[in-house]
Design an enzyme around this catalytic site. Structure first.
Site, PDB file in Angstrom:
ATOM      1  N   PRO A   2       0.791  -1.227   0.000  1.00 64.20           N
ATOM      2  CA  PRO A   2       0.000   0.000   0.000  1.00 64.20           C
ATOM      3  C   PRO A   2       0.817   1.267   0.000  1.00 64.20           C
ATOM      4  O   PRO A   2       0.796   2.025   0.941  1.00 64.20           O
ATOM      5  CB  PRO A   2      -0.840  -0.119   1.277  1.00 64.20           C
ATOM      6  CG  PRO A   2      -0.084  -1.056   2.148  1.00 64.20           C
ATOM      7  CD  PRO A   2       0.947  -1.738   1.352  1.00 64.20           C
ATOM      8  N   GLU A   3       1.537   1.499  -1.054  1.00 63.99           N
ATOM      9  CA  GLU A   3       2.077   2.830  -1.319  1.00 63.99           C
ATOM     10  C   GLU A   3       0.957   3.660  -1.920  1.00 63.99           C
ATOM     11  O   GLU A   3      -0.082   3.112  -2.286  1.00 63.99           O
ATOM     12  CB  GLU A   3       3.198   2.722  -2.358  1.00 63.99           C
ATOM     13  CG  GLU A   3       4.354   1.867  -1.940  1.00 63.99           C
ATOM     14  CD  GLU A   3       5.252   2.577  -0.964  1.00 63.99           C
ATOM     15  OE1 GLU A   3       5.506   3.778  -1.143  1.00 63.99           O
ATOM     16  OE2 GLU A   3       5.690   1.937  -0.020  1.00 63.99           O
TER      17      GLU A   3
END
Length: 271
Positions: A2-3
């Site tokens: 989850p960038e």
DNA sequence: CTTTTGACCTGACAGC
DNA sequence: TGCTGTCAGGTCAAAA
């Protein structure tokens, strides 16, 4: 996973399958996420139509008539559209079942993620209220960074990761962006020149755009259920490359710790 | 106000 | 094989 680019990929990936669909049921198997999933979520969300899916920072917002479902993926979370009958795995904490016989399934081994119900203006909520500008928006400028950094002694790498300064720049992209900008990660934020901040802004935007383009690769089989990235890892210049030669000058990439997070940089290219 | 530290959780992996 | 320690893409509250 989850960038910011991954969250953006998730947003684009789920939108075609969720927007315009009605929520039939919300199944909460494990409410103990970073914040407790509100008890009333199934009651208030069931029956509502999802009018839109948007992203702010690393948060996703599912817009409904009487409120918003806010989702954060934490460190290890992911969100996938699956047939509603798909077998449930160990860390599949929550399903939003849709009227298409599909469900939006939230999975998160470390449970640093969140699923909340927000009423009223979501941007006035405590989690969103004080966030800095989106890095890919016009509001993210060198002038804004210079003003924010005035007198600050914190290392520029940690400064970039402060969500009050700019959102979405995580541990990987902070290192990558500073490498690209030629700025040393330990330099005090208040001691970075406007010209250097201009390079930082351009580098953050370049790297995020490139990663989103890679996320698009993940996007293709996203609904199919893979979701694993690994695509942009081949393009990383410094992150995870301690001891390996710099792609620009050949010097050995160095690693250090800042605020209990690993930082990678080239000792010859960054000043 | 700024800065630092620890806390939240599970899983993977290295070393003994 | 199991144990221990360390590390991991995030964020926030509390302490200094």
């Amino acid at each position: 996973m989850p960038e910011l680019p991954e969250v953006e990929t998730t947003c684009r990936g789920i939108a075609p399958h969720t927007v315009g669909r009605r929520i039939c049921q919300v199944i909460v198997r494990e409410a103990r996420l970073r914040h407790l999933v509100p008890r009333e979520l199934p009651r208030v969300a069931t029956g509502q139509v999802i009018h839109g899916v948007t992203r702010r920072a690393k948060y996703l917002l599912l817009d409904c008539a009487t409120g918003h479902i806010l989702i954060h993926l934490g460190m290890s979370g992911n969100l996938r559209v699956l047939p509603a009958t798909t077998a449930v795995g160990k860390h599949d904490h929550l399903d939003i079942v849709l009227d298409s016989d599909q469900c939006l399934r939230f999975t998160d081994p470390r449970r640093f993620g969140a699923v909340l119900w927000l009423e009223g203006d979501p941007y006035q909520h405590a989690l969103l209220r004080d966030l800095g500008p989106e890095p890919l928006s016009d509001a993210f400028t060198a002038q804004a960074l210079v003003a924010r950094a005035q007198g600050r002694k914190v290392a520029v790498k940690q400064f970039l990761m402060d969500s009050h300064v700019v959102v979405g720049v995580g541990n990987i992209y902070a290192s990558e962006s500073l490498f690209r900008a030629g700025v040393h990660p330990t330099r005090a934020a208040g001691n970075v020149s406007p010209a250097r901040y201009a390079r930082v802004v351009a580098s953050v935007q370049y790297v995020l755009h490139a990663a989103i383009a890679q996320g698009g690769t993940t996007l293709r089989d996203f609904v199919g259920g893979d979701g694993q990235p690994g695509y942009f890892s081949q393009q990383l210049c410094v992150y995870g490359r301690a001891g390996e030669p710099c792609r620009t000058c050949g010097a050995a990439i160095k690693q250090l710790r800042q605020g209990q997070r690993s930082t990678y940089y080239c000792p010859r290219c960054q000043h």
